[in-house]
Design an enzyme around this catalytic site. Structure first.
Site, PDB file in Angstrom:
ATOM      1  N   HIS A 154     -16.920 -19.593   0.535  1.00 28.31           N
ATOM      2  CA  HIS A 154     -17.154 -19.726   1.984  1.00 28.31           C
ATOM      3  C   HIS A 154     -16.135 -20.634   2.665  1.00 28.31           C
ATOM      4  O   HIS A 154     -16.107 -20.694   3.902  1.00 28.31           O
ATOM      5  CB  HIS A 154     -18.561 -20.262   2.254  1.00 28.31           C
ATOM      6  CG  HIS A 154     -19.666 -19.335   1.824  1.00 28.31           C
ATOM      7  ND1 HIS A 154     -19.789 -18.054   2.319  1.00 28.31           N
ATOM      8  CD2 HIS A 154     -20.680 -19.505   0.938  1.00 28.31           C
ATOM      9  CE1 HIS A 154     -20.840 -17.471   1.747  1.00 28.31           C
ATOM     10  NE2 HIS A 154     -21.395 -18.329   0.910  1.00 28.31           N
ATOM     11  N   HIS A 192     -23.762 -13.607  -1.353  1.00 31.52           N
ATOM     12  CA  HIS A 192     -23.275 -13.778   0.024  1.00 31.52           C
ATOM     13  C   HIS A 192     -21.833 -13.306   0.169  1.00 31.52           C
ATOM     14  O   HIS A 192     -21.039 -13.407  -0.766  1.00 31.52           O
ATOM     15  CB  HIS A 192     -23.357 -15.256   0.417  1.00 31.52           C
ATOM     16  CG  HIS A 192     -24.724 -15.844   0.272  1.00 31.52           C
ATOM     17  ND1 HIS A 192     -25.124 -16.526  -0.864  1.00 31.52           N
ATOM     18  CD2 HIS A 192     -25.786 -15.830   1.112  1.00 31.52           C
ATOM     19  CE1 HIS A 192     -26.382 -16.919  -0.715  1.00 31.52           C
ATOM     20  NE2 HIS A 192     -26.805 -16.511   0.466  1.00 31.52           N
ATOM     21  N   ASP A 279     -26.658 -15.745  -7.656  1.00 31.83           N
ATOM     22  CA  ASP A 279     -27.736 -15.757  -6.664  1.00 31.83           C
ATOM     23  C   ASP A 279     -28.186 -14.343  -6.295  1.00 31.83           C
ATOM     24  O   ASP A 279     -29.033 -14.163  -5.434  1.00 31.83           O
ATOM     25  CB  ASP A 279     -27.374 -16.571  -5.412  1.00 31.83           C
ATOM     26  CG  ASP A 279     -25.973 -16.320  -4.908  1.00 31.83           C
ATOM     27  OD1 ASP A 279     -25.276 -15.429  -5.442  1.00 31.83           O
ATOM     28  OD2 ASP A 279     -25.564 -17.027  -3.959  1.00 31.83           O
TER      29      ASP A 279
END
Ligand SMILES: [Zn+2]
Length: 334
Positions: A154, A192, A279
């Site tokens: 990120h 993500h 995740d």
């Protein structure tokens, strides 16, 4: 398979993060890395390859901010960890970056990624771990693992966010290119979207970025990761986003990964970097996919079968009790 990790990566331990409207305990805990290290035998400590490979990706002002913000925050009388709470709105005229409060907003994507006095050291050694794994692959290993913690995908050239400060996959990709490789592919299979990695290589044709992730219509980072984001300029077509709905289990995830692998094969990389997040696990407390522990080995076998040298960089994964087994399952596939 050789793996790399430095205990100094454990020192970063913020107290809390802003999540769903309130402060909650920080999810990206040192216990995550301890669980992975306990599940894998013989992780090696990386050598120190210095700051140059970090500065080949990240903005010097941003790196200075990571190093000095905690002391400036304390000097300004701020209690607790450094956390942005005022942000310069995009596309306005240039802003002044004087007060630490202004810097904290300027260099932050969100308020879920606080800085402590130990953050820079932990992020620095996370980057050194990925550079050590790159050298193992350059030395002829078919695959190598970097226990990157804090994670990286990120973080952009000049911002932190999503528990990430230095973009380890991007640092490895850039170091590989600077070391003479012509084309590098990054396969991001964290739950993500890796907005920072996409952003760094958005206009580049020499680094292919493919990501399989939760639809940004429902999940962080919300702004990025849609299927129509494909890069631009020399990078047009070198970004591939495959968003999937919450609830996705192995079969649909594997089909998406086959698409990503086919696109990477067409790109013909000298090296594949896997941004691996666990995740996607069914029991993850902050995510919504349904992969099981044994599924990670299946996914890894599909990647290994492509035949590229592979560098695996750890990203997310917050079901700490299952994290060691999930990472071990993935690495077993190689
Ligand atoms: Zn994630």
């Amino acid at each position: 398979m050789r793996g790399f990790f430095d205990p100094r990566q454990l020192a970063h331990a913020p107290a809390s993060e802003l999540h769903n409207g309130g402060f909650v305990p920080y999810a990206e805990t040192p216990a995550r890395a301890e669980a992975v290290a306990a599940a894998l035998a013989d992780l090696e400590r990386p050598a120190d390859r210095g700051e140059a490979p970090i500065l080949a990706v990240h903005d010097t002002g941003y790196v200075e901010f990571l190093k000095t913000a905690p002391a400036r925050w304390a000097a300004a009388g701020r209690p607790g960890d450094v956390i942005g709470y005022i942000w310069p709105i995009a596309a306005r005229r240039p802003v002044r970056l004087e007060r630490i409060d202004a810097l904290a907003g300027r260099y932050s994507l969100d308020a879920s990624t606080p800085l402590t006095a130990e953050t820079w050291g932990a992020a620095y050694w996370s980057a050194q771990s990925v550079l050590a794994a790159l050298d193992a692959v350059r030395g002829g290993d078919r695959a190598a693992f970097a226990l990157c913690r804090p994670p990286g995908h990120h973080a952009g050239r000049d911002y932190l966010g999503g528990y990430c400060h230095l973009n380890t996959a991007a640092i490895a990709a850039q170091a590989a290119i600077d070391g003479g490789m012509r084309r590098v592919a990054i396969l991001d299979i964290d739950y993500h979207h890796g907005n920072g990695t996409q952003d760094i290589f958005w206009s580049r044709g020499d680094v292919f970025y493919a990501s399989i992730h939760a639809d940004p219509a429902t999940d962080y980072p919300f702004y990025w990761g849609h299927a129509d984001e494909i890069g631009e300029g020399a990078g047009e077509g070198a970004t591939l986003n495959l968003p999937l709905p919450q609830g996705t289990a192995l079969d649909a995830f594997r089909r998406a990964q086959h698409k990503a692998l086919a696109a990477i094969a067409a790109f013909a990389p000298d090296l594949a970097i896997v941004s691996f997040g666990a995740d996607t696990y069914v029991g993850d407390p902050i995510s919504g996919f349904a992969l099981r522990t044994e599924d990670y080995e299946t996914l890894a076998r599909d990647i290994a079968a492509c035949g590229w040298p592979v560098l695996i960089a750890m990203e997310g994964g917050y079901a700490v009790d299952a994290l060691g087994a999930n990472v071990a399952s993935f690495l077993a596939g190689f």
